[in-house]
Every structure is written in C-alpha cells, then in structure tokens.
Write an enzyme that holds these catalytic residues in place. Structure first.
Site, PDB file in Angstrom:
ATOM      1  N   LYS A 133       0.838  -1.200   0.000  1.00  0.00           N
ATOM      2  CA  LYS A 133       0.000   0.000   0.000  1.00  0.00           C
ATOM      3  C   LYS A 133       0.876   1.255   0.000  1.00  0.00           C
ATOM      4  CE  LYS A 133      -3.902  -1.888   2.655  1.00  0.00           C
ATOM      5  NZ  LYS A 133      -4.963  -1.646   1.673  1.00  0.00           N
ATOM      6  N   ASP A 153      -7.447  -3.161  10.771  1.00  0.00           N
ATOM      7  CA  ASP A 153      -7.926  -4.196   9.859  1.00  0.00           C
ATOM      8  C   ASP A 153      -8.360  -5.480  10.586  1.00  0.00           C
ATOM      9  OD1 ASP A 153      -8.654  -4.611   7.242  1.00  0.00           O
ATOM     10  OD2 ASP A 153      -6.732  -5.478   6.627  1.00  0.00           O
ATOM     11  N   ASP A 172      -2.922  -7.623  -1.647  1.00  0.00           N
ATOM     12  CA  ASP A 172      -3.634  -6.703  -0.761  1.00  0.00           C
ATOM     13  C   ASP A 172      -5.111  -7.093  -0.616  1.00  0.00           C
ATOM     14  OD1 ASP A 172      -3.996  -4.595   0.920  1.00  0.00           O
ATOM     15  OD2 ASP A 172      -4.013  -3.040  -0.644  1.00  0.00           O
ATOM     16  N   GLU A 189      -6.292  -9.562   0.848  1.00  0.00           N
ATOM     17  CA  GLU A 189      -5.966 -10.675   1.740  1.00  0.00           C
ATOM     18  C   GLU A 189      -7.132 -11.047   2.657  1.00  0.00           C
ATOM     19  OE1 GLU A 189      -5.461  -7.625   2.489  1.00  0.00           O
ATOM     20  OE2 GLU A 189      -6.247  -7.594   4.529  1.00  0.00           O
ATOM     21  N   ARG A 243     -10.323 -11.591   2.094  1.00  0.00           N
ATOM     22  CA  ARG A 243     -11.134 -12.690   1.553  1.00  0.00           C
ATOM     23  C   ARG A 243     -10.371 -14.011   1.618  1.00  0.00           C
ATOM     24  NH1 ARG A 243     -11.551  -9.379  -3.987  1.00  0.00           N
ATOM     25  NH2 ARG A 243     -11.341  -7.717  -2.467  1.00  0.00           N
TER      26      ARG A 243
HETATM   27  N1  BES Z   1      -8.138  -3.781   4.538  1.00  0.00           N
HETATM   28  C1  BES Z   1      -8.293  -3.389   3.187  1.00  0.00           C
HETATM   29  C2  BES Z   1      -9.601  -2.660   2.943  1.00  0.00           C
HETATM   30  C3  BES Z   1      -9.624  -1.213   3.364  1.00  0.00           C
HETATM   31  C4  BES Z   1      -8.951  -0.250   2.652  1.00  0.00           C
HETATM   32  C5  BES Z   1     -10.404  -0.826   4.424  1.00  0.00           C
HETATM   33  C6  BES Z   1      -9.034   1.065   3.027  1.00  0.00           C
HETATM   34  C7  BES Z   1     -10.512   0.489   4.783  1.00  0.00           C
HETATM   35  C8  BES Z   1      -9.824   1.445   4.093  1.00  0.00           C
HETATM   36  C9  BES Z   1      -8.276  -4.625   2.285  1.00  0.00           C
HETATM   37  O1  BES Z   1      -7.481  -5.662   2.694  1.00  0.00           O
HETATM   38  C10 BES Z   1      -7.763  -4.172   0.965  1.00  0.00           C
HETATM   39  O2  BES Z   1      -6.618  -3.799   0.899  1.00  0.00           O
HETATM   40  N2  BES Z   1      -8.616  -4.195  -0.043  1.00  0.00           N
HETATM   41  C11 BES Z   1      -8.256  -3.767  -1.347  1.00  0.00           C
HETATM   42  C12 BES Z   1      -8.804  -4.755  -2.334  1.00  0.00           C
HETATM   43  C13 BES Z   1      -8.293  -4.560  -3.724  1.00  0.00           C
HETATM   44  C14 BES Z   1      -6.821  -4.920  -3.799  1.00  0.00           C
HETATM   45  C15 BES Z   1      -9.091  -5.420  -4.667  1.00  0.00           C
HETATM   46  C16 BES Z   1      -8.865  -2.390  -1.568  1.00  0.00           C
HETATM   47  O3  BES Z   1      -9.999  -2.157  -1.141  1.00  0.00           O
HETATM   48  O4  BES Z   1      -8.179  -1.542  -2.138  1.00  0.00           O
HETATM   49 ZN    ZN Z   2      -7.137  -5.807   4.704  1.00  0.00          ZN
HETATM   50 MN    MN Z   3      -5.468  -5.463   2.030  1.00  0.00          MN
END
Ligand code: BES
Ligand code: ZN
Ligand code: MN
Length: 510
Positions: free
Chosen positions: A261, A272, A331, A333, A335
C-alpha cells in the site's frame, strides 16, 4: 464505569446528589411541580432552551437541585437518534463529572433508554493502553433514573452488556499492530473463556496446515508473527440448538503485502482486525447478558507483510474447500483468510453464518462512514440484520450479489482469482466469499467505512457490535426474531416494559 438503575421521579432526580445531572428534554415536555421541571419550564419560556435536538443549557448549582452541574439537553421529537446526539453533546460538556445522573423529562422508551446508555459510554471512552501517563476516564458512576426499575431492567441490562462489548471491540481495534498481534488477540479471546458459558480454542500454524487452510496460511507466510485461528463458543442453549457462527477478519496489520500500500494513512491498517474485535465484543456482551442462544466465533488472525517468503502476485494456493485461488493482488488478503474460516464454519451446522470484515476501500466509497455494507444469500437473514441495525443505531445497507458480478473473478490458472477489476469492488469481494459460504443462510458485513473514524477523532467505533447483538437477541426495529420468519409488526415507540417479556419467551423457544 458503573451503570446503576434507580427508580426516581423528577423530584427524586432533583434530590439526588451528584456532580452532574443530565436531563433529556423532549419537545412535548410537561412541567410538574418539582424544582427540576420548574427550571426547564423557565428556560423554555425565556427562549433559552430551544426544543431542537442538540440544543442544550448548562446550569451551575441551581436552587432546589442537589446536583452541582445540570445539563438540559433537548431531543426534539425524542427519537433514539436524537437522544443519542443530545447525550453525546451533554456528556462531552460534563467532562469533569465522576458521578452522573441521567434522566428523561418525559417517558423513556426501550430504544431511547438504550441509545442514551450507549451514548454516555461512547462520549466518555478514553484510550489508555499505550500512553505512559494515561488520563483515565473520569466518569465512574452513571445512575440511570427511570420510573420503575422492574419495568426497565431488561432493556437496561441489555444496554449495559452491549456497552461492555462495544468497549472491548474499541479497545482491541485501537491497539497498534505491535500491541495487537495474532497471538495477543488469541490471548484476549482466551481471557473471555473465564466467563461462564464461554469456551475458547486457539489453533496455530501446525493445526491450520493440517486442516488444509492453504489460503489463510498464504497471507501469514510473509510475517514473523505466527497466525492464530481462534474458535470461541458461547453455549447458552441446549446442544441441539444450531448456533449462529460469526466470522471476524483478524488482519492485525495490513501493509498490502508484496502489492504494498502507499504510505499515506497506512497506520490506519492497524484497524484491519476490527471484524475480529467485533466478534470478541459480542462474546463479552453475551457473557453479561447471558441469553439462551448458541453462538460460535471464528477469527482467522494474521499479519499481512511483504517479505522474501511472502506470497507473490500470480501464486496459486489451495483453500480448505479444495478450490484453488490465484492471488493476483496480495492486498486482497481479507477474503483469503475469511474463505477458509467460512469452510471451517460448516462443521457447526449453523443456522446462519455472518462474516464481519474491513474488506474493501470500495465499500467506503459506496457508503461512507454511515452504513456498513450488507450482502446475503438469504432474504430473512438480510431483513433481520437490516432491522437490527436500525434498532441499534448501527445501520447497514444491502448491496447486490448478481452472478454477473463474479465474471471478473475468472482466471486461466485457478478455480478463481482473488480480485476482479476496480468496478464494483465491494460486490466482487462478496461474490468471492459467497463461493465458500455454501448453501446455508450467510451474510457478509463490510465494515471498512464504519469500524473506525479517521482524522482528529481517529479511533475505533466498536461497530457493528450493537447491530450483531440486536440480531442475536432478536431485538430488531420490526420485532422480528432472527432468521425465523414471522408476520411483520409495526415499529412503534413503546414504553419500556412493552416488549421485554414476550421477547424473552421467544428467545427461549427459539
Ligand atoms: N483492509 C483493506 C480494505 C480497506 C482499505 C479498508 C481502506 C478500509 C480502508 C483490504 O485488505 C484491501 O486492501 N482491499 C483492497 C482490495 C483490492 C486490492 C481489490 C482495496 O480495497 O483496495
Ligand atoms: Zn485488509
Ligand atoms: Mn489489504
């Protein structure tokens, strides 16, 4: 902080010694002959206390009242939401009070009583775990004044139990990643097993490998912190009663892994594990409320880190279900840990499975911080959760699960990919999970937008503990018990005693 329930009328409240008296004043307030309503009536007449929700007036040592400070807080028509808003404001202004008396210059309803108690706790919570000189919460005792203690008891106990759950969820949500590792989270769960009716079992890497949870393991493999799979049980009913299974995403820190990220706000990825924290919170509340139900809590806990051993984009792993997964983005992760927990849930032959996860940034874009995203393969379950959210002032909003949304998860190299395109990201994540949920009633709550607040008010909200408890206790805005369909009833504002007895009976019978 202790809550006490006390039968006090207006003159009783006036005579109650305390640092602060917080009075909720509805629009239709009728003055009696006591000192308290005298002050309210005077202030109203002089135009110093507008009846709109959120307006308030502070009094210092007013004559005829035993309280040092008095806050009169208008609540408009007196909906639960208005009461919450007023009480949050009032408690915020009474920061120095140790002993607070909370009363209503009109009748409480079950919903407003619960909202007021939750609001007092929310507004006075302080985080201390990692401060060298912690400023502890000043508020020590909250006396909740009601017309009749016996009539209000059930709603009061439920509200106070729920507060304990919300506070535990906030506490673990707020702890930084190095103070909330998978191992520490598992220890917190084991601590809960000291309460009667709660059992806890913690699996480590060896046991998880034996179960074939290749998807979950792939997320943890880039971290020095060993994964933990936490299994909690609350046995409040006979063994023959099918449990509800709650599955909480427990990523104790999400760097994104190799698909790392950007640096900005990455610290917030300590939140998280708020899904996991909400499961711990629910169990803490169940320990207090002791309902006659069975609940299982499953928490796959791991840290998502980049490393020489970390899983790479393009890697294919085999989940516990046997389905192979191509990890196109490390990222995504959440799921990957949830899918194996959903497979594990099947062994409990549950009446319903609900997973709770800070799953997608896309859900934050769609719904912001107001409503959690709800997805479900079952109408009755979905409606019960929607209603529970309204009743607990912890609302969610249902999003679709059309099969066409799963098209993007197709890949040439495995049974399924872990990401689709950017479009509809909250839905495609839910479609991925649905493949592992089987045919039982299942719901997914995406709490990415609601589990914590950013900015200066940065901190965990404790959501959706209120929603989940409302659902489990069969206590919804429509009065419908969980899962079992019943004829709809109107959601009327009932006085405190109206619902509690039949609700108890229904739960026992369920
Ligand atoms: N934990 C994050 C989701 C998240 C992001 C929650 C920002 C709150 C604020 C999750 O693990 C994630 O990184 N999701 C990605 C998925 C994508 C790679 C398909 C996302 O939402 O960007
Ligand atoms: Zn996450
Ligand atoms: Mn993630």
């Amino acid at each position: 902080m202790n809550f006490e329930l006390k039968s006090l009328d207006a003159s009783g409240c006036a005579a109650e010694k305390c640092d602060a008296l917080l009075v909720v004043v509805p629009e239709g307030f009728q003055a009696g002959s006591d000192a308290l309503s005298g002050w309210i009536a005077q202030a109203r007449k002089a135009g110093d206390l507008d009846s709109k929700a959120g307006k308030s007036l502070a009094l210092y040592k007013p004559q005829g009242l035993a309280a040092t400070r008095v806050m009169l807080c208008s609540v408009g028509e007196g909906s639960a939401r208005q009461v919450r808003q007023a009480v949050v404001g009032g408690v915020g202004a009474l920061r120095t009070a140790k002993r607070l008396v909370l009363c209503c210059a009109g009748p409480w309803t079950e919903a407003t009583l619960r909202a007021a108690i939750a609001a007092v706790a929310d507004a006075s919570y302080v985080y201390t775990a990692t401060k060298s000189k912690p400023e502890a919460r000043v508020l020590a005792t909250v006396v909740v004044a009601v017309a009749d203690v016996r009539e209000a008891r059930a709603a009061f106990d439920q509200a106070v139990g729920t507060v304990a759950g919300i506070e535990l969820a906030k506490e673990w949500g707020n702890r930084p990643g190095n103070h909330a590792t998978p191992t520490l989270l598992a220890n917190a769960a084991k601590t809960l097993a000291r309460y009667p009716r709660i059992k806890c079992e913690v699996l480590g890497p060896r046991e998880v490998a034996k179960l074939g949870m290749g998807s979950f393991m792939s997320v943890a493999q880039g971290s020095e912190e060993p994964l933990r799979f936490i299994v909690l049980r609350y046995d409040g009913a006979a063994r023959t009663v099918a449990p509800t299974v709650l599955v909480g995403k427990g990523i104790t820190f999400d760097t994104g892994g190799i698909s790392i990220k950007p640096a900005g706000e990455m610290d917030e990825m300590k939140f998280d594990m708020c899904g996991a924290a909400s499961v711990l919170g629910v169990f803490r509340a169940l320990a207090e409320i002791k309902p006659a139900i069975n609940v299982v809590g499953l928490i796959p806990a791991a840290e998502n880190m980049p490393d020489g051993r970390a899983v790479k984009p393009g890697d294919v792993v085999t989940s516990m279900s046997g389905q192979t997964i191509e990890i196109l983005n490390t990222d995504a992760e959440g799921r990957l840990v949830l899918c194996d927990a959903l497979s594990y849930a099947e062994r409990f032959k549950p009446r319903a499975v609900i997973d709770i996860a800070t799953l997608t940034g896309a859900c934050v874009v769609a719904l912001g911080g107001v409503r959690s995203g709800l997805f479900s393969n079952d109408e009755t379950l979905a409606n019960a959760l929607l209603a529970a959210g309204e009743g607990a002032l912890d609302p969610c909003w249902r999003l679709p699960l059309d099969d066409d949304y799963a098209d993007g998860l197709k890949t040439n190299f495995a049974d399924v990919a872990n990401v689709a395109g950017r479009a509809g990201g909250a839905v495609t994540a839910a479609k991925f999970l649905q493949r592992f949920a089987g045919t039982r009633p299942w719901a997914h709550l995406d709490i990415a937008g609601t589990a914590w607040k950013g900015g200066t008010a940065k901190g965990s909200t404790g959501r959706p503990v209120g929603l989940l408890l409302g659902y489990l206790l069969g206590d919804t805005a429509t009065g419908a018990p969980p899962v079992q369909p019943t004829p709809k009833r109107k959601a009327a504002a009932k006085p405190v005693p109206a619902k509690s007895a039949p609700a108890r009976k229904r739960r026992a019978a369920a």
